[in-house]
Motif scaffolding. Structure first.
Motif, PDB file in Angstrom:
ATOM      1  N   GLU A  16       0.830  -1.201   0.000  1.00 57.44           N
ATOM      2  CA  GLU A  16       0.000   0.000   0.000  1.00 57.44           C
ATOM      3  C   GLU A  16       0.867   1.255   0.000  1.00 57.44           C
ATOM      4  O   GLU A  16       0.592   2.227  -0.718  1.00 57.44           O
ATOM      5  N   GLU A  19       2.523   1.713  -3.483  1.00 57.06           N
ATOM      6  CA  GLU A  19       1.562   2.204  -4.479  1.00 57.06           C
ATOM      7  C   GLU A  19       1.269   3.687  -4.280  1.00 57.06           C
ATOM      8  O   GLU A  19       1.225   4.454  -5.241  1.00 57.06           O
ATOM      9  N   LYS A  20       1.069   4.084  -3.039  1.00 54.65           N
ATOM     10  CA  LYS A  20       0.789   5.493  -2.748  1.00 54.65           C
ATOM     11  C   LYS A  20       2.002   6.363  -3.071  1.00 54.65           C
ATOM     12  O   LYS A  20       1.864   7.475  -3.589  1.00 54.65           O
ATOM     13  N   ASP A  24       2.080   9.603  -5.430  1.00 53.37           N
ATOM     14  CA  ASP A  24       2.457  10.887  -4.840  1.00 53.37           C
ATOM     15  C   ASP A  24       3.645  11.512  -5.564  1.00 53.37           C
ATOM     16  O   ASP A  24       3.709  12.736  -5.735  1.00 53.37           O
ATOM     17  N   ASP A 366      -7.979   5.446  -7.171  1.00 48.90           N
ATOM     18  CA  ASP A 366      -6.629   4.901  -7.032  1.00 48.90           C
ATOM     19  C   ASP A 366      -6.142   4.258  -8.329  1.00 48.90           C
ATOM     20  O   ASP A 366      -4.978   4.407  -8.708  1.00 48.90           O
ATOM     21  N   GLU A 369      -5.285   7.062 -10.694  1.00 44.54           N
ATOM     22  CA  GLU A 369      -4.054   7.749 -10.303  1.00 44.54           C
ATOM     23  C   GLU A 369      -2.818   6.960 -10.740  1.00 44.54           C
ATOM     24  O   GLU A 369      -1.796   7.540 -11.105  1.00 44.54           O
TER      25      GLU A 369
END
Length: 678
Positions: A16, A19-20, A24, A366, A369
């Protein structure tokens, strides 16, 4: 909790975080002055480093440690990362993903880019940092290294006034006690790491150490911690929670935080007697309200398998409720209380079903993105400037389908950038377009479906070239007449490619056939529309859910069929004068100001050849991607929630049918696919 369970939790959270981080960093490139976003990326990397070291993923921990250094430099510097720096950040994230897989699988091999990327990070740090002047202090001068103003032996407790006097009106004084175990180094931590991280929160004004004896002894083990207790005094404007975040990977008994407050009666009392304890570990009575407060602010993680089991149970509940409602013996009971109870049961079942369905519905944001990284990498590989526009990120979709969407979207977007967008900026300018290619990713609801569109403003699909390639490969016969949609559908045949040269991202004939296979696996389909010189649109049509739908039961030739109610706009019985025919074949009905084609369900499904006049039947106005049409059925039976069941490999390709459902009387009713009926 077992160590293996903790390890599994770490792996999930690490994925997680990665992926973020990927998303970002891409967003940060377009807002490089946003320090808050950079701090968010840094926190994710810092968390990943601590967790990796705690679970002995040393190779991942080492790489992330160096990556953290470069982020920390930009975080505390006025310098702004340029495009090449962001390239290195994204390359580092890719290496982190691969290294995590290697460490999890216990592989002795490292990713090919591991060493090279690590070297790039170290060289960049050397280039960015100014040469540091050698310090005249010894390496053991901790007061200079960590900006302490005072360094005391543990036996000397200074007057609290010494530090309280340094606090500004918006600052607080905290005393932090670390009680670290001997294996702390093996867990990837040390005292100096916590000192360094605390400097991002506030100012360390004093430290208290118990200096051990026997440091010169030959038996001294450098891998074991002998500084068992360290006390720090910290002045900060931040909250106590910010301090706790620094020690997030320590056990609660290994750190203790106390806020120091001035005493009105005894201004000269030593520091040890003037603290208001706000320990991490509180007594049992105080822990109860704290625990309940935390629960209300946090999400609860649930095993996906347990959620699937709950869905199956709800499906069986819906079937059982339908059987109860259709039971002839119960229907024969003429009792208002029984009828009322059954109606209440139906409402409760529907309520439970809707709420459980909501557990699986997540925004598609998500997934959208993630496509920013795909567009960025692909545009650089083919040297085309591309602008990505996202629309409908809040559209909710079943989690199962979200997971199935990622790879198809990657292939479609790469295809749009490589094949769709013109090869050069000059070519686009000559066509009256902007130099920058545009790709739009959009999600929206239509009827009972979710539509995901990928649209580009490129050169469009060359139908004659596609047709010629299909002839060469033997996919079609000579002189075979194909519609426009059939020609476009050829590009999703396995191994089909119109690319003249093979690039890094396409041209090998692999991609769009994978898209079709993946989408059909979740009962969806792919539509393609294109206009040469204008652009191409790929539309992925997906059902709203894979579990339970609300359906309208209709009868045709004594057989029951189910139409998803979200696809129905209305139903009616037409007047004879409103029904028209063209050449004695095509039938139409006038519905207010619209003229709708009539589709006879029994003819489409080859049930029989009966053709009663439309004004003696019921017409259901249905809407699909091509527009509205009137579906002719014998009668409406009712509305009911049904559990979707697959028909098996033999019947899965049946045109016009998307699945089946068990009815209350135990019979099977087929669910109609309105996209294929007309």
């Amino acid at each position: 909790m077992s160590k293996e369970k903790l390890r599994q939790i770490f792996i999930e959270e690490a994925n997680e975080i990665i992926e973020k981080m990927d998303i970002d960093i891409v967003n940060y490139e377009s807002a490089a002055s946003d320090k808050a976003l950079l701090n968010e990326i840094f926190r994710g990397v810092h968390t990943l480093k601590g967790s990796a070291n705690a679970f002995n993923f040393s190779r991942l921990g080492e790489f992330v440690h160096h990556f953290e250094d470069i982020l920390d430099f930009f975080r505390n510097s006025e310098d702004i990362p340029n495009s090449s720096h962001v390239d290195l950040f994204l390359e580092s994230v890719s290496v982190i993903k691969e290294t995590l897989v290697c460490d999890v699988e216990g592989s002795a091999q490292l990713p090919e880019a591991y060493g090279l990327c690590l070297e790039k990070i170290q060289m960049l740090l050397l280039t960015l940092r100014e040469p540091e002047m050698p310090s005249s202090s010894s390496s053991t001068d901790l007061t200079l290294e960590f900006d302490n103003e005072h360094f005391f032996p543990s036996s000397a407790l200074p007057d609290v006034k010494t530090f309280l006097a340094q606090c500004q009106s918006n600052e607080k004084l905290y005393r932090i006690t670390l009680t670290l175990e001997s294996d702390i180094y093996l867990r990837g931590f040390d005292h100096f790491l916590f000192f360094k991280n605390l400097l991002h929160v506030g100012k360390i004004v004093a430290s208290f150490w118990s200096i051990p004896k026997g440091l010169e002894d030959e038996a001294f083990d450098v891998e074991r911690n002998i500084l068992s207790k360290v006390t720090l005094c910290l002045i900060t404007q931040e909250s106590r929670e910010a301090i706790e975040d620094v020690f997030a990977f320590l056990e609660p008994e290994e750190f203790h935080i106390e806020e120091v407050v001035p005493s009105l009666n005894e201004p000269s009392t030593p520091l040890a007697s003037q603290v208001r304890e706000e320990a991490v570990v509180v007594d049992k009575e105080e822990a109860k309200p704290l625990k309940s407060a935390l629960v209300t602010k946090n999400f609860l993680k649930i095993d996906a398998q347990k959620l699937d089991e709950l869905f199956d149970s709800i499906g069986e509940l819906v079937i059982a409720q339908n059987c109860l409602g259709e039971n002839s013996k119960i229907k024969a009971i003429q009792d208002t209380e029984v009828t009322k109870t059954i109606e209440n049961l139906s409402k409760i079942t529907r309520l439970i079903q809707n709420r459980v369905m909501g557990l699986r519905m997540i925004p598609i944001r998500d997934t959208f993105e993630k496509m920013k990284r795909v567009v960025r990498d692909s545009s650089k590989k083919v040297n085309k400037p591309i602008h990505l526009t996202l629309e409908g990120e809040e559209t909710e979709i079943d989690k199962t389908m979200v997971e199935a969407l990622s790879d198809p979207l990657v292939h479609i977007i790469r295809n749009a950038i490589d094949h769709g967008i013109e090869g050069t900026q000059e070519e686009r300018l000559q066509a009256g377009k902007s130099e920058e290619g545009n790709v739009r990713l959009r999600a929206y609801h239509r009827g009972g479906n979710i539509i995901i569109e990928v649209r580009d403003d490129g050169r469009g699909i060359n139908k004659s070239k596609v047709y010629q390639k299909a002839l060469e490969r033997g996919l079609i016969e000579q002189d075979e007449v194909l519609s426009e949609n059939q020609i476009y559908g050829l590009i999703m045949q396995p191994g089909f490619s119109t690319a003249d040269t093979i690039s890094d991202i396409s041209g090998r004939g692999v991609g769009l056939d994978v898209v079709r296979t993946a989408i059909e696996a979740v009962r969806g389909k792919v539509d393609i529309s294109s206009q040469e010189g204008v652009g191409t649109t790929f539309s992925i049509v997906l059902p709203l859910t894979l579990a339970i739908i609300d359906g309208m039961l209709v009868r045709s030739n004594e057989k029951i069929f189910i139409i998803p109610t979200l696809s129905i706009t209305e139903s009616f019985r037409p007047l004879e004068q409103n029904v028209h025919s063209a050449r004695g074949k095509e039938e139409f009905v006038q519905l207010r100001s619209e003229l709708l084609p009539i589709v006879r369900l029994n003819h489409v499904l080859d049930i029989d050849e009966n053709a009663p006049p439309p004004w003696e039947c019921t017409l259901v106005c249905v809407e699909n991607s091509r527009g509205k049409f009137a579906l002719l059925v014998d009668e409406l039976v009712g509305r009911q929630q049904v559990v979707i069941k697959t028909l098996g490999a033999f019947l899965v390709k049946t045109e016009g049918i998307s699945g089946g459902a068990v009815m209350g009387n135990g019979e099977i009713a087929l669910i109609l696919n309105v996209e294929e009926l007309y």
